[in-house]
Design a protein around this motif. Structure first.
Motif, short mmCIF file in Angstrom:
data_model
loop_
_atom_site.label_atom_id
_atom_site.label_comp_id
_atom_site.label_asym_id
_atom_site.label_seq_id
_atom_site.Cartn_x
_atom_site.Cartn_y
_atom_site.Cartn_z
N UNK A 527 0.49 -0.73 0.59
CA UNK A 527 -0.22 -0.30 -0.22
C UNK A 527 0.73 1.15 -0.02
N UNK A 528 0.06 2.25 -0.25
CA UNK A 528 0.76 3.54 0.04
C UNK A 528 1.19 3.95 1.20
N UNK A 550 -4.42 -1.40 -2.36
CA UNK A 550 -5.24 -0.90 -1.42
C UNK A 550 -5.72 0.10 -1.68
N UNK A 551 -6.16 0.72 -1.05
CA UNK A 551 -6.67 2.55 -1.07
C UNK A 551 -6.03 3.36 -1.20
N UNK A 552 -6.28 4.58 -2.24
CA UNK A 552 -5.70 5.58 -2.52
C UNK A 552 -5.50 6.78 -0.45
N UNK A 553 -4.26 7.02 -0.12
CA UNK A 553 -4.61 7.62 1.32
C UNK A 553 -5.18 9.03 1.30
N UNK A 571 -2.94 -1.92 -8.75
CA UNK A 571 -3.91 -1.65 -8.29
C UNK A 571 -4.60 -1.19 -7.16
N UNK A 572 -4.90 0.02 -7.53
CA UNK A 572 -5.71 0.41 -6.12
C UNK A 572 -6.91 0.47 -6.19
N UNK A 573 -7.47 0.47 -5.02
CA UNK A 573 -8.36 -0.01 -5.22
C UNK A 573 -9.66 0.65 -3.92
#
Length: 1017
Positions: A527-528, A550-553, A571-573
């Motif tokens: 994740x970021x 994972x999610x974008x912070x 593969x961001x969601x």
């Protein structure tokens, strides 16, 4: 009685020393000294004593009065210096004053005392025994007047580093003068050679850095056989170095840099066996190093950089005392002599931008160690010499753009002094020695575009001075160590196109100075980190083409400085964070991920149409490129509720529309001056959040608000009720263009807006281009307003007009070099963004000074995109001739093909305008010549570049202007391939930043080091 005692004491001091008993002398009457003394009676001796003492007292009192005049001229600027200059104190005890054995003033030594004012030469030159005047490094003004000729006993004159004006007085009467320093004193006019040639005792001459009238090298100086120091740098000397320069065999220092000298270095210079410093840089010297140059075996410092010298370096192999050799920016060929490896004192070597080949001597710098070496931009091959940091002195190792092979020598991991390591664009390979990552003073590590492999080690946590880590286009792999977050001064991390993997360190938010994070095209995953939102200085984030998930912070939405965000091809969601609504982005790319949900309203604009492609789960009610949110599947009561709400809103909109139509129709029916604009059906497309309506804009389109006319339309100034000002452009429609005569009249705005029923190609181009742009140096398009017969574009209003107006019209203003430089850099950054920051490059096609607008702070904006085109996949594209005479690249005339390099050419012309103050096309240039050909012809004729600088630019800034003119010449090369990219232009301009804080003693160091290395002076 007290006064009497003082006189008595003074009288005793007046007695002459008697001759020794063994000595005799003959007086005018032929009597011996003893005989003469026997004939003096005591009363006569007493009278003589009284006479001599009265003369001494009179002289002393007179000298006191003259020094008081000197004090009065400068006391206000520095009272402390003159605190000892008071009555009752002997003048010989005054600060800065020395006396001879007779108690008379012989020296005035007050350099670097912040003295400001005009020198009373009439007063100080009445001091009969004055031999030395040293007033350098002050703020003295006025002229060096004729009264100076009365200082007939003067041996030492130093008035350098001051602010005098006008010509130098005739110095021919100062026949005892040995030392003359008027360097950077502000004097001008004709060179003072005629008065110098009679001063045969002169051994030291420093007249450099003054704006003298152009003249040939003064042959008069060749008669001064005692000369050991000759400093004539930056004196407007032209022509050739005279062959007889070799007659000055006592010369130890010869400095002729920054002039207009041409031709070859004379062979006779090899006779100057005592020469330890020879400075010839920044002239137009040509040819080879002369035969016999190797005879200068005392030479320690040699600088002939920035000339047109050619041939090889073989003559230099005998100069065993060389410590500094600077020959950059010439045309030298061949190999670096192997004897350079035996030069035990060589510590500074700068040979960049030549045509050198072969390998460097492997023993280079292995004796006492190098301070810096720059051999960039040559064709050098082979390994890097391994022992140049012997004794741990090296600060800069610069070998960019060559063909070096092999590994970085392991010895450099112990080079604790090193602060710049740049080996970009070579064929180096292997694993980087681990200690290099953690060098304590290293500020720049640039290893990009090589074949390095291995990983960045944990040693990097010790790099407390590291600002730039540039590793792109290599084969590095492994994870980034957590210790990288301990390098707290990191500004740029560029790792693009490698094989890095693993996660971004969780504590990356500790890097508070980080402005760029580029991890594009690697194998990063995970994740970021949320802490990335704590990198408060960051303006560019590029994590594209990795495997982040994972999610974008949402924390990224708090980055107020963020200008460019690229998270594509991961593969961001999850949803696009709502916090992104507060970002001011010029580039946003979230394409090809797994994002879902509604796109925030502030991002649902045409500028970001392609930013969400490849994310089937996202939706928007305002963007055509993604799924409409109402088309998403709905079920249950929530779907029915949304339907009811939608119906209710639609009904209310219809009701309000009917009411508005009724009121409008009634108003129009009662208005005898019917306005046809208000009957149109308007379509307003916003590209930013708006604080106005289309009605406010339309109502302001009146002839009295007309502020400009262009090739494609009129421009109006609109003042809103909240005080905000806008510029509205009406693009000429097809019908309007067919009747161009109407452009020159200020008829009814309504009549002009009624012309034509089709949008022009220029309108479509400008909307398509500008609506997608976000950059501080590109004019902001708020919205477009169209109807069946009208095309309007609403921009930000820029109150200071165009650069053309400020340079060439009645609106011209006095622009100093700092302002011109800032405009050049800002405009360059705007074009750099168009070419490199927009996904597909945008070619402006009409770059010119009239399309560079200036805001209230004189910051530039690129404007008028009526001819702009997006570059297609094939690169170049063909179209009809477009652009403006004087700015059009030469290849366009015969190929009709353009690319980004065409804009670079046009921008080079703008730079020439800024430096010279000339228009691109002017009768002054001659038939069939534009500014580019004019500048080139001046160079061909061996004229100095400094003559091309606008006379309104101060003399102190002309060297800085010349740096930019050189960039302009590079941009306007006939061959498009040889022109730099706009990214390179920005870099070159930033490296040419004016060195306003550098003192005169280190200006050359700034030129030789700062320009080439990007130092901020």
């Amino acid at each position: 009685m007290e006064f009497g005692r003082k006189i008595s004491n003074r009288r005793l001091n007046c007695l002459p020393s008697p001759p020794s008993s063994s000595s005799t002398f003959t007086n005018p009457h032929g009597m011996s000294a003893m005989h003469a003394r026997r004939r003096w009676s005591p009363p006569m001796i007493l009278c003589l004593i009284l006479f001599l003492c009265s003369v001494s007292l009179s002289t002393s009192a007179d000298e006191f009065q003259q020094l008081m005049k000197f004090k009065a001229a400068f006391e206000n600027s520095n009272p402390t210096t003159f605190s000892s200059w008071v009555e009752g104190n002997s003048v010989c005890n005054f600060a800065g004053i020395k006396c001879d054995s007779n108690g008379l003033v012989s020296e005035i030594n007050l350099p670097n005392q912040n003295l400001a004012g005009t020198v009373p030469f009439d007063a100080i030159c009445s001091l009969q025994s004055l031999q030395k005047i040293s007033l350098g490094s002050n703020s003295l003004s006025g002229s060096i007047g004729e009264d100076l000729k009365n200082c007939v006993r003067l041996q030492h004159l130093d008035l350098g580093l001051n602010s005098f004006t006008g010509k130098v007085a005739d110095l021919s009467s100062l026949r005892e003068l040995r030392y003359l320093n008027l360097n950077h004193s502000g004097i001008s006019g004709a060179f003072p050679w005629k008065s110098v040639e009679n001063l045969t005792n002169l051994a030291f001459i420093s007249l450099g850095d003054n704006p003298f009238d152009p003249s040939p090298f003064p042959t008069e100086v060749l008669k001064l056989e005692k000369l050991y120091w000759l400093y004539l740098t930056n004196c407007s000397i032209n022509g050739r170095i005279p062959k007889d320069i070799g007659n000055l065999t006592l010369l130890q220092n010869l400095e002729l840099s920054d002039n207009k000298l041409s031709g070859e270095i004379p062979e006779s210079i090899g006779r100057l066996k005592n020469l330890y410093q020879l400075e010839l840089y920044n002239n137009k010297l040509s040819g080879k190093l002369p035969n016999g140059f190797g005879n200068l075996t005392s030479l320690v410092n040699f600088d002939a950089s920035t000339n047109q010298l050619e041939g090889d370096l073989s003559e230099l192999r005998f100069l065993t005392n060389l410590a500094s050799l600077q020959l950059f920016e010439n045309q030298f060929v061949g190999e670096v002599p192997k004897e350079f490896g035996e030069l035990k004192n060589l510590s500074n070597l700068s040979l960049y931008t030549n045509k050198l080949t072969g390998t460097l001597p492997q023993k280079l710098g292995s004796w006492s160690g190098m301070l810096y070496i720059d051999v960039s931009d040559n064709f050098l091959t082979g390994p890097i010499p391994p022992e140049m940091c012997k004794n741990n002195k090296m600060m800069k190792l610069l070998m960019l753009n060559n063909r070096f092979t092999g590994e970085l020598p392991a010895s450099y991991e112990d080079c604790k002094s090193l602060n710049r390591l740049r080996v970009t664009n070579n064929s180096l390979s292997g694993i980087v020695p681990s200690g290099i990552w953690g060098l304590p003073n290293i500020a720049h590590i640039d290893l990009s575009s090589n074949r390095f492999e291995g990983s960045v080690t944990s040693d990097i946590g010790n790099a407390k001075s590291l600002a730039q880590l540039l590793l792109g286009n290599n084969k590095f792999s492994g994870e980034l160590p957590d210790e990288i977050t301990e390098a707290s001064l990191l500004d740029s991390i560029q790792l693009t196109s490698n094989q890095f993997s693993g996660k971004i360190p969780e504590n990356i938010g500790k890097l508070k100075k980080l402005s760029m994070l580029d991890l594009d095209s690697n194998q990063f995953s995970g994740s970021i980190p949320d802490s990335l939102g704590s990198c408060v200085s960051i303006s560019q984030i590029n994590l594209a083409q990795n495997s982040f998930s994972g999610k974008i912070p949402s924390s990224l939405g708090s980055l107020r400085s963020l200008n460019s965000l690229n998270l594509s091809d991961n593969k961001l969601s999850g949803e696009v964070p709502s916090s992104f609504s507060s970002l001011r982005l010029s580039l946003l790319d979230l394409s090809n991920n797994r994002l879902t949900g509604r796109i925030p309203e502030s991002l649902s604009i045409e500028a970001f149409n392609s930013s969400f492609a490849g994310n089937p789960g996202v939706c928007s009610d305002d963007m055509k490129s993604v799924r409409h949110c109402s088309s998403s599947p709905s079920s249950g009561n929530s779907g029915h509720v949304r339907t009811l709400i939608s119906c209710f809103i639609a009904g209310m909109v219809a009701l309000l529309a009917s009411l508005a139509y009724f009121l409008l129709f009634k108003s129009q029916k009662n208005d005898k001056s019917e306005n046809p604009l208000k009957r149109s059906s308007w379509n307003m497309k916003p590209y930013h959040l708006l604080s106005f309506t289309e009605e406010e804009i339309i109502d302001a389109i009146k002839s009295e608000n007309l502020i400009g006319k262009g090739g494609s339309g009129n421009v109006y100034k609109v003042s809103l009720s909240d005080g905000k000002q806008l510029a509205v452009k009406h693009i000429w429609t097809a019908t309007a263009v067919s009747n161009p005569g109407d452009r020159n009249s200020c008829r009814s705005s309504a009549a002009m807006l009624k012309r034509g029923k089709s949008r022009s190609p220029e309108y479509d181009a400008e909307v398509a281009t500008l609506s997608s742009l976000r950059h501080v140096n590109v004019v902001k398009l708020y919205c477009s307003i169209t109807s069946e017969d009208s095309n309007l574009l609403v921009y930000e209003y820029l109150p200071n007009g165009s650069l053309w107006d400020r340079l060439h019209t009645c609106k011209k203003i006095e622009m100093g070099w700092e302002m011109r430089y800032e405009i050049a850099v800002g405009a360059a950054k705007g074009l750099e963004y168009l070419h490199h920051g927009c996904g597909k490059a945008v070619i402006h096609r009409d770059v010119k000074s009239s399309n560079i607008l200036l805001d209230e702070n004189w910051k530039p904006r690129i404007a008028d995109f009526g001819l702009a085109k997006m570059v297609q996949a094939g690169g170049d594209w063909t179209h009809v001739i477009a652009g403006t005479l004087g700015y059009i690249a030469p290849e366009y005339a015969y190929t009709y093909k353009i690319n980004e390099k065409s804009d670079v050419y046009s921008f080079g012309v703008v730079l020439m305008e800024l430096v010279t103050g000339k228009r691109p096309v002017d009768a002054e240039f001659g038939e069939n010549k534009d500014i580019v050909k004019w500048v080139c012809s001046k160079i061909t004729d061996k004229e100095s570049l400094i003559d091309l600088v606008d006379s309104s630019i101060s003399a102190a800034s002309r060297e800085d202007a010349i740096k930019v003119l050189r960039i302009a010449i590079h941009c306007t090369s006939n061959n498009p391939v040889q022109r730099p990219s706009m990214r390179m232009v920005v870099q070159m301009l930033e490296e040419a930043e004016p060195c306003q804080l550098i003192t005169i003693t280190v200006t050359k160091e700034c030129q030789n080091i700062a320009i080439q290395e990007g130092f901020k002076c």
